[in-house]
Enzyme design. Structure first.
Site: not given
Length: 585
Positions: A131, A245-246, A503, A508
């Site tokens: 990424r 966390r992100k 999914g 996401c």
């Protein structure tokens, strides 16, 4: 304590071009009510991390009950793989050697995410997704060609995706190639650093920033500064590599809210105050399997030249005070809940350079009645004689040849620049208006990458799915295209409808902000055995009246989705059955 110094320039003022349809709508923010301040013991405000040997680590006293990822970070600082060149030695090892030791196995499965590398252990053992960081979604033809050259060597495993954060992800990468790829990225001005796990993700901005005749402010200088600051100019900034966390950030520059501020941890909303230009602040927006929340006002405003100090203060408050137990409860909004909005604001304020943070402004510059514009096709830029051309990239997926062709078109017709959007599409800016017709006649635009996609394809977004992602329960990209094509044969819709596929519950694909969203799950087939299915969401909205959608129907077999979607479009969105439409004609 930051690893590099910054000089703050004078405020970056908004465009002098006034939006023709704009009406300033006041969004007064006043001192928060009493209930927004939680009762917190003084001990709770002790920072949970400390600086040791150049990196922030969790203090011993706060290590009880921490999650496995935190233990991996304590055992070995992930950024050392880059900052101390550990990747060179790791890349020389075989996968068998790596898997024989817990430390090196954790390196490839967890720590390499700090370098933007995600091991696809479940579906593509030994291969990685990489990424990139691409602030504001701006990239060049040279960068695009380089990424194409990387994925081409991996054959069928090599491809690229435009992500929902205006970014590139490339696939098929193998570990021995990583050191050279990192050098190649640097040579064209790219980095993958700090793009995964507990780091700040790609700063999002207006995809037509600087060329939009009706923009409020050019977001590119701000998103570039944020990215440079967070990564220390792509050298690695350990001040912000050990977050709980992100963390997502965006800078809003349009009335259209292309930047989706309501789903970011920090969103800068343009606003004037006492004759000065700056930003009101929204905080805490996020999606997770267990909870989804829209960002809320911090009741704070910063002048334009305090964008970076504010970001630093928010990140430090989150880094210092955020909990590190259950990963489902470690996003920044959980900390805001615990401290209360006013309590969190106070922690941010005391971390500002002068210890002060102004209250929010009522002079919001975003017109809340604005009708969101479509960026597909040809549109005039603010620069006379130039246009931008928006192209549809079906579910964001490209091959190496596609990327080379996009680079050629950008060079031939534009300025060698491409813009990526959060809807997984691409814009070619700076096209001489006299050349737009020739561009539209290019074979590349006559097939998959159309400037005039069908009305349902326009808003189609899909995550990676189980083709490559080990967490995805269902295949998404090809199925999203197939279902949409079949639905288009059944009904005619009066306006674009945003349909998002994800999914798994990590979402996401951001299904909760879609008009219709599909979240992968397993359900029962006709024979009672598990088959691929989806929970169907309806009612998500983006823009100033943003709203998170709700589940309409759970556990629908993917084979049963087409008639259900057609029914929802007719009942909720004014679609007309094709058969009836033809009879009326």
């Amino acid at each position: 304590m930051t690893s590099f110094s910054l000089t703050f320039t004078s405020p970056l003022l908004p465009s002098s071009s006034k939006p023709k349809r704009s009406v300033l709508v006041a969004a007064a923010q006043t001192t928060a009510p009493a209930e927004s301040t939680a009762s917190v013991d003084a001990d709770r405000l002790e920072p949970r991390v400390e600086l040791k040997d150049g990196f922030f680590i969790l203090k011993e006293k706060f290590r009880k009950g921490i999650n496995p990822q935190e233990k991996v970070k304590i055992e070995k600082e992930p950024m050392k793989l880059f900052m101390e060149n550990g990747i060179e030695e790791l890349a020389k090892k075989s996968m068998e050697e790596i898997d024989s030791e817990k430390s090196s196995k954790d390196d490839i499965d967890v720590r390499l995410k700090w370098l933007g590398l995600f091991h696809r252990r479940k579906h593509q053992y030994g291969k990685f997704m990489m990424r990139l960081k691409l602030p504001n979604g701006v990239t060049t033809s040279a960068q695009t060609r380089y990424l194409a050259s990387v994925i081409r060597k991996y054959g069928e495993d090599g491809c690229a995706d435009v992500t929902t954060r205006q970014n590139w992800q490339i696939r098929g990468v193998v570990l021995p190639d990583v050191p050279e790829i990192l050098k190649g990225l640097a040579s064209v001005g790219l980095t993958s650093l700090q793009s995964g796990m507990d780091n700040v993700r790609n700063p999002v901005g207006n995809p037509i920033a600087g060329i939009d005749p009706e923009e409020i402010v050019d977001t590119r200088p701000y998103t570039n500064l944020l990215s440079q600051f967070i990564t220390a100019n792509s050298q690695g900034n350990p001040d912000f590599t050990n977050l709980p966390r992100k963390w997502n950030v965006c800078v809003v520059g349009t009335h259209d809210l292309y930047e989706h501020p309501h789903i970011n941890d920090l969103a800068y909303m343009p606003a004037n105050k006492d004759g000065r230009f700056g930003f009101n602040l929204l905080v805490g927006g996020f999606f997770s399997p267990k909870r989804c929340e829209e960002a809320i006002p911090l009741d704070a405003w910063v002048p334009a030249d305090e964008v970076l100090p504010l970001c630093k203060a928010v990140l430090e408050a989150y880094r210092d005070l955020g909990t590190r137990g259950n990963r489902q409860k470690t996003r920044m909004m959980w900390l805001i809940d615990e401290l209360g909005v006013e309590g969190f604001r106070a922690e941010v304020e005391k971390r500002m350079p002068n210890g002060k943070l102004e209250r929010g402004s009522s002079e919001d510059l975003v017109n809340k009645q604005w009708e969101r514009r479509d960026y597909f096709g040809v549109h005039p830029q603010k620069q006379e004689g130039l246009s931008f051309v928006g192209l549809h990239v079906p579910v964001g997926r490209l091959q190496a040849d596609d990327m080379d062709e996009l680079a050629r078109l950008a060079d031939t017709y534009g300025s060698g620049e491409l813009r990526l959007t959060v809807e997984q599409n691409i814009i070619i800016p700076n096209v001489e208006t006299s050349k737009t017709e020739a561009l539209l006649q290019e074979p590349f635009l006559k097939n998959r990458f159309s400037p005039e996609p069908s009305i349902l394809m326009k808003g189609l977004v899909a995550c990676t799915g189980n083709q490559f992602c080990g967490q995805a329960i269902i295949e998404t990209k090809l199925r999203a295209l197939k279902v949409t094509e079949e639905v288009e044969r059944l009904v005619s819709v009066p306006r674009p409808i945003r349909m998002h596929w994800t999914g798994c519950p990590n979402t996401c694909g951001q299904v909760q902000v879609a008009d219709i969203g599909f979240m992968g799950c397993l359900t029962r087939g006709e024979n009672g055995k598990p088959v691929e299915g989806a929970d169907v969401y309806v009612g998500g909205r983006i823009g100033s009246d943003s709203h998170i959608g709700e589940i309409c129907k759970k556990g629908v077999r993917v084979t049963d989705l087409v008639p259900l979607v057609a029914e929802i479009l007719i009942k909720e969105f004014g679609a007309v059955p094709r058969e009836r439409e033809e009879n009326e004609d």
